[in-house]
Write an enzyme that holds these catalytic residues in place. Structure first.
Site, PDB file in Angstrom:
ATOM      1  N   ASP A  86       0.847  -1.070  -0.039  1.00 47.57           N
ATOM      2  CA  ASP A  86       0.022  -0.125  -0.042  1.00 47.57           C
ATOM      3  C   ASP A  86       1.103   1.119   0.165  1.00 47.57           C
ATOM      4  O   ASP A  86       1.970   1.312   0.839  1.00 47.57           O
ATOM      5  CB  ASP A  86      -1.006   0.188   1.490  1.00 47.57           C
ATOM      6  CG  ASP A  86      -1.868  -1.070   1.329  1.00 47.57           C
ATOM      7  OD1 ASP A  86      -2.088  -1.886   0.211  1.00 47.57           O
ATOM      8  OD2 ASP A  86      -2.594  -1.259   2.257  1.00 47.57           O
TER       9      ASP A  86
ATOM     10  N   ASP B   1     -14.876  -3.728  -1.934  1.00 53.22           N
ATOM     11  CA  ASP B   1     -14.559  -3.329  -0.461  1.00 53.22           C
ATOM     12  C   ASP B   1     -15.718  -2.850   0.165  1.00 53.22           C
ATOM     13  O   ASP B   1     -16.421  -2.193  -0.047  1.00 53.22           O
ATOM     14  CB  ASP B   1     -13.536  -2.159  -0.486  1.00 53.22           C
ATOM     15  CG  ASP B   1     -12.571  -2.308  -1.484  1.00 53.22           C
ATOM     16  OD1 ASP B   1     -11.809  -3.274  -1.422  1.00 53.22           O
ATOM     17  OD2 ASP B   1     -12.407  -1.055  -2.002  1.00 53.22           O
TER      18      ASP B   1
END
Length: 265
Positions: free
Chosen positions: A9, A134
């Site tokens: 990330d 998500d």
């Protein structure tokens, strides 16, 4: 055998992890994401999952500063790299592919502009796009996980599959970064509704026992899992035999000979 995909990330050019998607709950693991990507490859990673956290929060006319890092990672590694975060237009998709990325992960765009996903598949092919779902309590979240959509995760997946999507990354936000175990029933529920598409699980893996538990849903179409924090915090016994504790001494230019062809998957 389920494929384990390390995650990187990116935020402000560094390798970080968020807890449950909260930007204010961030842990910085490395300042050099390219070196981190090489280390995962030396450890025999066959695919790498990148998330541009900065791009996920940008407006349509802004460009993330992480693109140079993404390009360097894609150029350096000899395995496919997939990237998500802030990919909202055909130009965004083209820009990522031009950087050397194998496939893009589209999340918010799939909710806000589903026809765009159809266009992407028509232009670039189904193998070059993944839809990221998500979800929190079954509701799809957008805008870097900060906004509810009112869309049910299964409903979105079925619509996307009808449009030609053949790969989903499903993240249970409540488990992400917690090390508390994956939401196996949520993965099973979604995967069993799909006809042709496959599912990559994401969120909650804390140790090898969680990987073994995920084997229960392989037959349903869950064939891979993205792992972040657990790898960074050395929670797998096999890491003791790798190069984690001596990473500054490792020859990061000598990759494994193991390769993985993802064409069409």
């Amino acid at each position: 055998m389920m494929l384990v995909i390390p995650a990187i990330d990116l935020r402000d050019g560094r390798c970080v992890r968020l807890r449950q998607g909260r930007y204010e709950d961030e842990t910085v693991y490395f300042d050099d994401p390219v070196r981190m990507a090489k280390l995962w490859r030396v450890m025999n990673a066959k695919v790498l999952h990148l998330v541009d956290l900065d791009a996920a929060r940008t407006t349509a006319d802004e460009v993330s500063d992480n693109r140079a890092v993404i390009a360097q990672i894609a150029e350096t590694l000899d395995v496919p790299v997939q990237v998500g975060g802030g990919i909202r237009t055909l130009d965004d998709v083209q820009a990522m592919l031009d950087l050397g990325v194998y496939r893009v992960v589209m999340g918010t765009a799939a909710v806000r502009d589903p026809d765009l996903v159809s266009e992407v598949i028509e232009r670039f092919g189904a193998s070059r796009v993944v839809v990221g779902i998500d979800a929190h309590d079954g509701e799809v979240m957008t805008e870097g996980w900060e906004a509810g959509s009112g869309v049910d995760a299964v409903d979105l997946a079925l619509d996307m599959e009808r449009r030609g999507v053949r790969r989903f990354v499903y993240t249970d936000i409540s488990r992400d970064g917690t090390l508390e175990g994956p939401n196996i029933e949520a993965y099973r529920e979604l995967a069993e509704q799909l006809d042709k598409a496959h599912l990559t699980a994401s969120g909650g893996v804390g140790d090898y026992k969680d990987l073994l538990a995920l084997q229960a849903v392989e037959a349903s179409g869950v064939d891979s899992v993205i792992v972040g924090r657990a790898l960074y915090e050395n929670r797998f016994p096999c890491q003791q035999f790798w190069c984690w504790h001596r990473k500054n001494e490792v020859d990061l230019e000598r990759f494994s000979t193991a390769r993985l062809a993802l064409k069409g998957k």
